[in-house]
Design a protein around this motif. Structure first.
Motif, PDB file in Angstrom:
ATOM      1  N   LEU A   1       0.972  -1.360  -0.007  1.00 16.48           N
ATOM      2  CA  LEU A   1      -0.025  -0.020  -0.050  1.00 16.48           C
ATOM      3  C   LEU A   1       0.884   1.269  -0.125  1.00 16.48           C
ATOM      4  N   ALA A   2       1.706   1.253   0.807  1.00 17.63           N
ATOM      5  CA  ALA A   2       2.667   2.549   0.926  1.00 17.63           C
ATOM      6  C   ALA A   2       3.801   2.563  -0.469  1.00 17.63           C
ATOM      7  N   ALA A   3       3.680   1.422  -1.134  1.00 21.53           N
ATOM      8  CA  ALA A   3       4.800   1.558  -2.332  1.00 21.53           C
ATOM      9  C   ALA A   3       3.485   2.028  -3.449  1.00 21.53           C
ATOM     10  N   GLN A   4       2.345   1.538  -3.533  1.00 25.48           N
ATOM     11  CA  GLN A   4       1.411   2.101  -4.390  1.00 25.48           C
ATOM     12  C   GLN A   4       1.182   3.501  -4.235  1.00 25.48           C
ATOM     13  N   VAL A   5       1.106   4.085  -3.136  1.00 27.41           N
ATOM     14  CA  VAL A   5       0.882   5.306  -2.898  1.00 27.41           C
ATOM     15  C   VAL A   5       2.075   6.299  -3.047  1.00 27.41           C
ATOM     16  N   ALA A   6       3.220   5.775  -2.906  1.00 28.47           N
ATOM     17  CA  ALA A   6       4.420   6.577  -3.042  1.00 28.47           C
ATOM     18  C   ALA A   6       4.484   6.393  -4.629  1.00 28.47           C
ATOM     19  N   LEU A   7       4.252   5.462  -5.283  1.00 29.68           N
ATOM     20  CA  LEU A   7       4.267   5.479  -6.924  1.00 29.68           C
ATOM     21  C   LEU A   7       3.366   6.590  -7.387  1.00 29.68           C
ATOM     22  N   GLU A   8       2.115   6.616  -7.303  1.00 32.66           N
ATOM     23  CA  GLU A   8       1.420   7.479  -7.663  1.00 32.66           C
ATOM     24  C   GLU A   8       1.670   9.134  -7.048  1.00 32.66           C
ATOM     25  N   ALA A   9       2.247   9.126  -5.866  1.00 26.28           N
ATOM     26  CA  ALA A   9       2.827  10.573  -5.563  1.00 26.28           C
ATOM     27  C   ALA A   9       3.836  10.791  -6.206  1.00 26.28           C
TER      28      ALA A   9
ATOM     29  N   LEU B   1       1.358  -3.526  -8.460  1.00 26.37           N
ATOM     30  CA  LEU B   1       1.146  -3.055  -6.924  1.00 26.37           C
ATOM     31  C   LEU B   1      -0.430  -2.869  -6.586  1.00 26.37           C
ATOM     32  N   ALA B   2      -1.154  -2.618  -7.443  1.00 23.11           N
ATOM     33  CA  ALA B   2      -2.742  -2.127  -6.852  1.00 23.11           C
ATOM     34  C   ALA B   2      -3.478  -3.606  -6.330  1.00 23.11           C
ATOM     35  N   PRO B   3      -3.250  -4.564  -6.904  1.00 19.32           N
ATOM     36  CA  PRO B   3      -4.182  -5.519  -6.111  1.00 19.32           C
ATOM     37  C   PRO B   3      -3.677  -5.913  -4.723  1.00 19.32           C
ATOM     38  N   ARG B   4      -2.139  -6.057  -4.513  1.00 20.24           N
ATOM     39  CA  ARG B   4      -1.889  -6.155  -3.232  1.00 20.24           C
ATOM     40  C   ARG B   4      -2.026  -5.048  -2.075  1.00 20.24           C
ATOM     41  N   ALA B   5      -1.926  -3.788  -2.782  1.00 20.27           N
ATOM     42  CA  ALA B   5      -2.254  -2.519  -1.891  1.00 20.27           C
ATOM     43  C   ALA B   5      -3.743  -2.614  -1.471  1.00 20.27           C
ATOM     44  N   ALA B   6      -4.601  -2.897  -2.164  1.00 20.89           N
ATOM     45  CA  ALA B   6      -5.926  -3.185  -1.930  1.00 20.89           C
ATOM     46  C   ALA B   6      -6.276  -3.915  -0.845  1.00 20.89           C
ATOM     47  N   GLU B   7      -5.676  -5.057  -0.816  1.00 17.30           N
ATOM     48  CA  GLU B   7      -5.778  -5.957   0.339  1.00 17.30           C
ATOM     49  C   GLU B   7      -5.335  -5.552   1.446  1.00 17.30           C
ATOM     50  N   VAL B   8      -4.146  -4.822   1.639  1.00 10.82           N
ATOM     51  CA  VAL B   8      -3.695  -4.096   2.934  1.00 10.82           C
ATOM     52  C   VAL B   8      -4.563  -2.743   3.250  1.00 10.82           C
ATOM     53  N   ALA B   9      -5.010  -1.960   2.276  1.00 11.97           N
ATOM     54  CA  ALA B   9      -5.854  -0.952   2.620  1.00 11.97           C
ATOM     55  C   ALA B   9      -7.221  -1.706   3.334  1.00 11.97           C
ATOM     56  N   ALA B  10      -7.644  -2.736   2.936  1.00 14.33           N
ATOM     57  CA  ALA B  10      -8.872  -3.116   3.469  1.00 14.33           C
ATOM     58  C   ALA B  10      -8.665  -3.545   4.910  1.00 14.33           C
ATOM     59  N   GLN B  11      -7.315  -3.555   5.350  1.00 11.69           N
ATOM     60  CA  GLN B  11      -6.991  -4.267   6.621  1.00 11.69           C
ATOM     61  C   GLN B  11      -6.910  -3.217   7.613  1.00 11.69           C
ATOM     62  N   ILE B  12      -6.538  -2.210   7.306  1.00 13.40           N
ATOM     63  CA  ILE B  12      -6.160  -1.055   7.887  1.00 13.40           C
ATOM     64  C   ILE B  12      -6.929   0.404   7.881  1.00 13.40           C
ATOM     65  N   LEU B  13      -7.684   0.473   6.975  1.00 14.46           N
ATOM     66  CA  LEU B  13      -8.316   1.559   6.870  1.00 14.46           C
ATOM     67  C   LEU B  13      -9.924   1.111   7.320  1.00 14.46           C
TER      68      LEU B  13
END
Length: 270
Positions: free
Chosen positions: A207-215, A252-264
């Motif tokens: 998730l951090a990687a996806q957001v850092a990539l987009e940023a 990155l997006a599929p794995r990032a979405a899984e992490v987002a579902a856990q922490i948000l």
């Protein structure tokens, strides 16, 4: 955050996250989850809280208490900012390959005491693709909705805008090199490719990687005026960097979405 490694300030990381996981959904997210995301993106807690407070003061976030939790939602102003960024990221290509040959010219003269207004105007001009020819004369390729561009700015009453075409003996290639720093723009794309071509340099958290990539991509394209491809060097790196961004995002997006579902923790906006 290290600019070469992470490529964006905490505010840009926050905006990238909001664009990816809040924009387009009528939801609010718990502050604790946002702070956890920023921590995973290597933003200190102090910097993260300061970034959230600053975004709220600027009218980008609204806070709502629900039980013991404070939730964050987007304001209309934030949606406009994020929609604009989303257009640049997903729907606008990195070069202008269908240019009609026209230019938008903008001229302004502001009082010397208007330093803040001048800075605000120039920031919008750069985002809209304008380059400075000289003094208060700016140029952009193709049509630009200047009324929307300067909406809400005090400087709007002090400028004039025109549609123009270049006439002989104008050398448009030279005009482009004079108005925009092509070396700096190419360097931004080269830096992005160095940073993201090696997955081993990604943050461990997807998730951090996806957001850092987009940023980092937003940071890279922020100053790119999308110049006509016919007036760019043959080796212009924007297209290759854009392809890299899209490929890494798909990874990155599929794995990032899984992490987002856990922490948000998300709740419907009221």
């Amino acid at each position: 955050m290290d600019e070469e490694r992470d490529g964006a300030r905490p505010q840009t990381v926050l905006l990238a996250f909001l664009g990816a996981y809040v924009l387009g959904r009528d939801v609010q997210v718990a502050t604790a989850g946002v702070l956890e995301l920023l921590r995973r993106a290597e933003v200190s807690e102090q910097a993260a809280r300061s970034t959230l407070s600053r975004a709220a003061r600027r009218g980008l976030l609204e806070r709502t208490r629900h039980g013991r939790e404070v939730y964050l939602g987007l304001t209309p102003s934030a949606r406009r900012v994020l929609d604009d960024g989303s257009d640049r990221m997903w729907r606008t290509g990195p070069v202008n390959d269908d240019w009609d040959g026209s230019w938008t010219l903008l001229s302004y003269s502001l009082p010397d005491s208007w330093a803040k207004q001048r800075h605000a105007l120039r920031a919008r001009l750069v985002w809209a693709g304008f380059g400075s020819l000289r003094g208060g004369l700016w140029l952009a390729a193709g049509p630009v909705d200047v009324t929307a561009l300067v909406d809400g700015l005090e400087a709007a009453a002090h400028l004039s805008a025109f549609t123009a075409t270049a006439l002989p003996p104008t050398d448009v290639d030279t005009l482009v090199r004079d108005a925009w720093d092509l070396d700096a723009l190419a360097g931004d794309y080269a830096r992005f490719e160095r940073r993201w071509s090696d997955p081993a340099r990604d943050p461990a958290d997807p998730l951090a990687a996806q957001v850092a990539l987009e940023a980092d991509w937003l940071r890279t394209i922020r100053n790119d005026p999308r110049l006509p491809v016919r007036h760019l060097p043959a080796s212009w790196p924007a297209v290759g960097a854009h392809d890299l961004f899209l490929r890494r995002h798909r990874e990155l997006a599929p794995r990032a979405a899984e992490v987002a579902a856990q922490i948000l923790r998300v709740r419907e906006a009221r």
